[in-house]
Design a protein around this motif. Structure first.
Motif, PDB file in Angstrom:
ATOM      1  N   VAL A  69       0.856  -1.183   0.000  1.00 28.59           N
ATOM      2  CA  VAL A  69       0.000   0.000   0.000  1.00 28.59           C
ATOM      3  C   VAL A  69       0.892   1.232   0.000  1.00 28.59           C
ATOM      4  O   VAL A  69       1.910   1.253   0.690  1.00 28.59           O
ATOM      5  CB  VAL A  69      -0.903  -0.005   1.254  1.00 28.59           C
ATOM      6  N   PRO A  70       0.531   2.283  -0.745  1.00 33.08           N
ATOM      7  CA  PRO A  70       1.384   3.482  -0.763  1.00 33.08           C
ATOM      8  C   PRO A  70       1.502   4.111   0.617  1.00 33.08           C
ATOM      9  O   PRO A  70       0.553   4.124   1.397  1.00 33.08           O
ATOM     10  CB  PRO A  70       0.661   4.417  -1.741  1.00 33.08           C
ATOM     11  N   ALA A  71       2.709   4.626   0.914  1.00 34.10           N
ATOM     12  CA  ALA A  71       2.915   5.358   2.175  1.00 34.10           C
ATOM     13  C   ALA A  71       2.211   6.710   2.084  1.00 34.10           C
ATOM     14  O   ALA A  71       2.119   7.290   1.004  1.00 34.10           O
ATOM     15  CB  ALA A  71       4.407   5.560   2.401  1.00 34.10           C
ATOM     16  N   PRO A  72       1.688   7.241   3.185  1.00 30.63           N
ATOM     17  CA  PRO A  72       1.668   6.676   4.539  1.00 30.63           C
ATOM     18  C   PRO A  72       0.300   6.111   4.916  1.00 30.63           C
ATOM     19  O   PRO A  72      -0.115   6.236   6.070  1.00 30.63           O
ATOM     20  CB  PRO A  72       2.000   7.908   5.383  1.00 30.63           C
ATOM     21  N   VAL A  73      -0.386   5.520   3.944  1.00 25.58           N
ATOM     22  CA  VAL A  73      -1.725   4.979   4.195  1.00 25.58           C
ATOM     23  C   VAL A  73      -1.646   3.882   5.254  1.00 25.58           C
ATOM     24  O   VAL A  73      -0.664   3.134   5.324  1.00 25.58           O
ATOM     25  CB  VAL A  73      -2.315   4.419   2.877  1.00 25.58           C
ATOM     26  N   ASN A  74      -2.677   3.779   6.094  1.00 23.82           N
ATOM     27  CA  ASN A  74      -2.715   2.697   7.075  1.00 23.82           C
ATOM     28  C   ASN A  74      -2.578   1.352   6.372  1.00 23.82           C
ATOM     29  O   ASN A  74      -3.192   1.105   5.334  1.00 23.82           O
ATOM     30  CB  ASN A  74      -4.037   2.749   7.847  1.00 23.82           C
ATOM     31  N   GLY A  75      -1.783   0.475   6.977  1.00 25.70           N
ATOM     32  CA  GLY A  75      -1.520  -0.812   6.357  1.00 25.70           C
ATOM     33  C   GLY A  75      -0.283  -0.815   5.496  1.00 25.70           C
ATOM     34  O   GLY A  75       0.133  -1.871   5.010  1.00 25.70           O
ATOM     35  N   SER A  76       0.322   0.376   5.286  1.00 34.49           N
ATOM     36  CA  SER A  76       1.555   0.442   4.501  1.00 34.49           C
ATOM     37  C   SER A  76       2.751   0.098   5.374  1.00 34.49           C
ATOM     38  O   SER A  76       2.674   0.113   6.606  1.00 34.49           O
ATOM     39  CB  SER A  76       1.749   1.848   3.922  1.00 34.49           C
ATOM     40  N   ALA A  77       3.872  -0.183   4.727  1.00 30.96           N
ATOM     41  CA  ALA A  77       5.101  -0.443   5.475  1.00 30.96           C
ATOM     42  C   ALA A  77       5.506   0.783   6.282  1.00 30.96           C
ATOM     43  O   ALA A  77       5.964   0.674   7.424  1.00 30.96           O
ATOM     44  CB  ALA A  77       6.214  -0.844   4.512  1.00 30.96           C
ATOM     45  N   ALA A  78       5.343   1.970   5.691  1.00 27.27           N
ATOM     46  CA  ALA A  78       5.756   3.199   6.370  1.00 27.27           C
ATOM     47  C   ALA A  78       5.010   3.394   7.678  1.00 27.27           C
ATOM     48  O   ALA A  78       5.564   3.914   8.653  1.00 27.27           O
ATOM     49  CB  ALA A  78       5.533   4.399   5.456  1.00 27.27           C
TER      50      ALA A  78
END
Length: 693
Positions: free
Chosen positions: A231-240
């Motif tokens: 998932v694109p950062a900084p969306v919840n569930g992303s690595a970031a």
């Protein structure tokens, strides 16, 4: 305050402890300025080598961890693996920062830091200057080993903080902080001034723009995230959103963690940064102002607390800072084995099977070339440093070395040469000698070409590993920086200023061959002992007694009629009359006449007679061998020469460049300026030359 100092301004320097104040008073009262500068330079070179010594230990443990094992990042075991890797890398990165700071301090004093061939070897090893016993009162023997609770204990000994009242120490230390405390005392003495730190100008030092506290290898997830379809950062569930950062941006004493040095205050700030991050006094577990980054010692404790068997009450060292409680989730040895590559302990390439052996040597050679490239930073035009840094160190470490080791650990050792078949190929980080710095790149490329030619068709090699071996020749060649051109003075090892030899002929590696002697030429033992014009290694002299170094040969015991084209290193090795060096072995009578022995194999030790050598017996005991050789030349040889050539003056002329060679050829001229080694018999280390013991 200068512009440089204002850029580096930051935290006030920590006051000296009572123990440090006592040492400063002693230095002020009992040392002179020359000793203070020498001790400071030597101490900083020791600090450079200590910081360097930690890097292979930490990288080996780092590469033994599979950071993304099966189940990553959903399982707690897989997240621990990534956390362990991230923390290990964060410590390694900061050790490289400490290495850079120590190197900048040393260079600011006018001394080129020495890294090449200075890694510890073989393993298990101690650290340079360490006391016989470690902080736990047991001998310190650091293995090159994979990540484990036991290896973390070894790392805790390295990083153990010094007590507030610990005595400053340089050559008998138990904690690294004691070394930097000793250096703080010298810097604080009345003998050291701000101007001393301007000998190596700040723009030529390693610049702050080359350091970042975090990279993608030092972060790790604190929870699961969508690994299969990111998932694109900084969306919840992303690595970031789950990333933890092992290092902070405020764990330093000036505005920049990596700072250049141009004053005493700068040097003290650099030491304070090194201290806070894990090498010095720190009763607290944090090393930064915001209390978010743990010190190296506490980072290792935190990892250890997550492994089965940890109990804070069982910590072998006194509790400073107090250890963390056992983690709620501890991982067993069996679980740990599932996230580890099975590296051998204390590996050496010579014990690896063919092919694996050569590949391990290439990795060690690449590491040594990286050290040469690091030394070369100080010789690069400052405006080109960032480009150089990216093309050399970033490319070699992040792209080539990292990927080569990842490829290596996929290769089994196949159970040969005593290794069980479960073990995987691991780097050995040995001191592979690539030759003089100006030849190192060619040597490394030749190793790569030989590897590809011999093993390029084998399946275990002709995939990932071969690709990155083929990348090595794309690294910049720095040999031109180490050729000592006349317009570029260079700096030698600590205490050596080889720029003073600019324009003087270099010491030639080999003496003239038997078939190329000039008419009437007589072999001689050293500089200033030649009997005619144009004799001596360089052939560049106008008169007898002014030649540059020996033309001696080594006696060939297998074929006495064919002497070896080489200096001789020891007693009775000389091939002709007049070739004995003296000063290492032999009776007092024999040592009375260096360079004047009667025939082959009657000489008393190595040629040439380096300036540092002294007689060990007879009337000249404790005095210069070379000066005695010149006396013999003047008393015995010169009158004979005048009989043949009455136009010669009554006394021989001064030796070449008497202002530099008034005691004979110096080791720094032979080894550091000319780039040739020299060996002489003996195990004491007091001959000036290397030992042949």
């Amino acid at each position: 305050m200068s512009e440089h100092d204002s850029r580096n301004a930051g935290l006030p320097v920590r006051p000296l402890t009572e123990a440090e104040q006592r040492l400063v008073r002693h230095i002020d009262e009992h040392w002179d300025r020359a000793r203070a500068l020498t001790e400071l330079r030597d101490g900083l070179q020791t600090a450079v080598e200590i910081e360097l010594a930690t890097v292979p230990l930490y990288l080996f443990a780092y590469y033994s961890i599979n950071r993304t094992p099966q189940g990553f990042p959903a399982t707690d075991l897989s997240r621990f693996a990534d956390q362990a890797g991230g923390i290990m890398m964060s410590v390694a990165v900061e050790e490289m920062l400490h290495l850079s700071l120590s190197s900048n301090m040393l260079f600011s004093l006018g001394v080129q830091p020495q890294l090449y061939l200075r890694s510890p070897s073989p393993y298990p090893t101690d650290l340079p200057g360490h006391a016989r016993l470690g902080p736990d009162s047991k001998p310190m023997a650091l293995p090159l080993a994979k990540f484990s609770s036991e290896q973390l204990w070894q790392f805790l000994e390295i990083e153990y903080p010094a007590a507030a009242d610990a005595p400053p120490e340089l050559n008998n230390w138990q904690t690294i902080g004691q070394i930097y405390s000793f250096l703080r005392c010298i810097i604080s003495s009345r003998h050291i001034t701000d101007d001393d730190f301007k000998a190596g100008r700040a723009p030529a030092q390693i610049q702050p723009s080359n350091y970042s506290p975090n990279n993608i290898d030092s972060v790790y997830p604190t929870a699961g995230f969508n690994y299969g379809c990111p998932v694109p950062a900084p969306v919840n569930g992303s690595a970031a959103a789950t990333a933890a950062y092992a290092s902070r941006g405020d764990s330093h004493a000036s505005r920049s963690a990596l700072m250049t040095i141009a004053s005493r205050e700068n040097a003290m700030q650099a030491i304070q940064t090194i201290d806070a991050e894990g090498e010095g006094f720190g009763p607290h577990k944090f090393d930064d102002l915001s209390h978010h980054e743990l010190s190296h010692y506490y980072k290792f404790l935190t990892l250890q607390s997550q492994l089965a068997g940890y109990d804070p009450k069982d910590e072998k060292l006194r509790n400073m800072p107090p250890p963390p409680p056992a983690a709620a989730r501890q991982f067993s040895r069996e679980e740990l084995a599932r996230i580890m590559f099975d590296f051998p302990d204390n590996p050496v390439a010579a014990a690896y099977p063919p092919g694996r052996r050569e590949l391990a040597d290439i990795v060690s050679g690449l590491y040594q070339y990286m050290l040469i490239m690091t030394e070369s930073i100080f010789l690069i035009e400052p405006s080109q440093q960032k480009l150089y840094f990216n093309q050399t160190l970033h490319r070699s470490m992040i792209w080539i070395l990292d990927k080569m080791i990842q490829a290596m650990r996929k290769v089994s050792l196949y159970g040969t040469d005593g290794y069980p078949s479960t073990l995987q190929l691991a780097p050995t980080f040995e001191n592979i000698n690539l030759g003089p710095r100006h030849q190192a790149f060619a040597t490394l490329v030749a190793m790569c070409n030989g590897m590809n030619a011999k093993y390029g068709s084998e399946s275990w090699y002709s995939s990932d590993a071969q690709y990155f071996v083929e990348m090595i020749p794309s690294l910049p060649e720095v040999s031109g920086l180490w050729q000592t051109p006349p317009d570029q003075p260079t700096l030698g090892k600590p205490g050596c200023d080889v720029s003073q030899y600019q324009g003087i002929p270099m010491f030639t590696e080999l003496p003239p061959a038997p078939g190329v002697l000039l008419a009437g030429e007589v072999r001689h033992a050293c500089m200033g002992l030649n009997q005619c014009k144009g004799q001596g290694r360089s052939r560049d002299n106008e008169c007898a007694g002014q030649g540059y170094c020996s033309t001696a040969l080594e006696f060939n015991f297998a074929d006495p009629a064919s002497p070896l084209i080489s200096d001789h290193t020891c007693r009775v090795q000389n091939a002709c009359a007049g070739q004995g060096g003296c000063g290492l072995y032999g009776t007092g009578h024999e040592q009375e006449a260096p360079g004047a022995n009667a025939c082959a194999t009657q000489g008393c030790c190595a040629t040439p007679i380096n300036a540092e050598r002294f007689s060990t017996d007879g009337r000249n005991r404790g005095k210069s061998v070379w000066l005695r050789a010149r006396e013999v030349f003047a008393e015995q040889t010169w009158p004979e020469l005048r009989k043949k050539n009455p136009s010669l003056p009554a006394q021989p002329p001064e030796p070449p460049h008497a202002e530099l060679f008034k005691y004979g050829p110096t080791i720094e001229w032979i080894q550091e300026y000319s780039g040739h080694g020299m060996t002489a018999c003996g195990a004491s280390g007091m001959s000036g030359a290397g030992s042949c013991s």
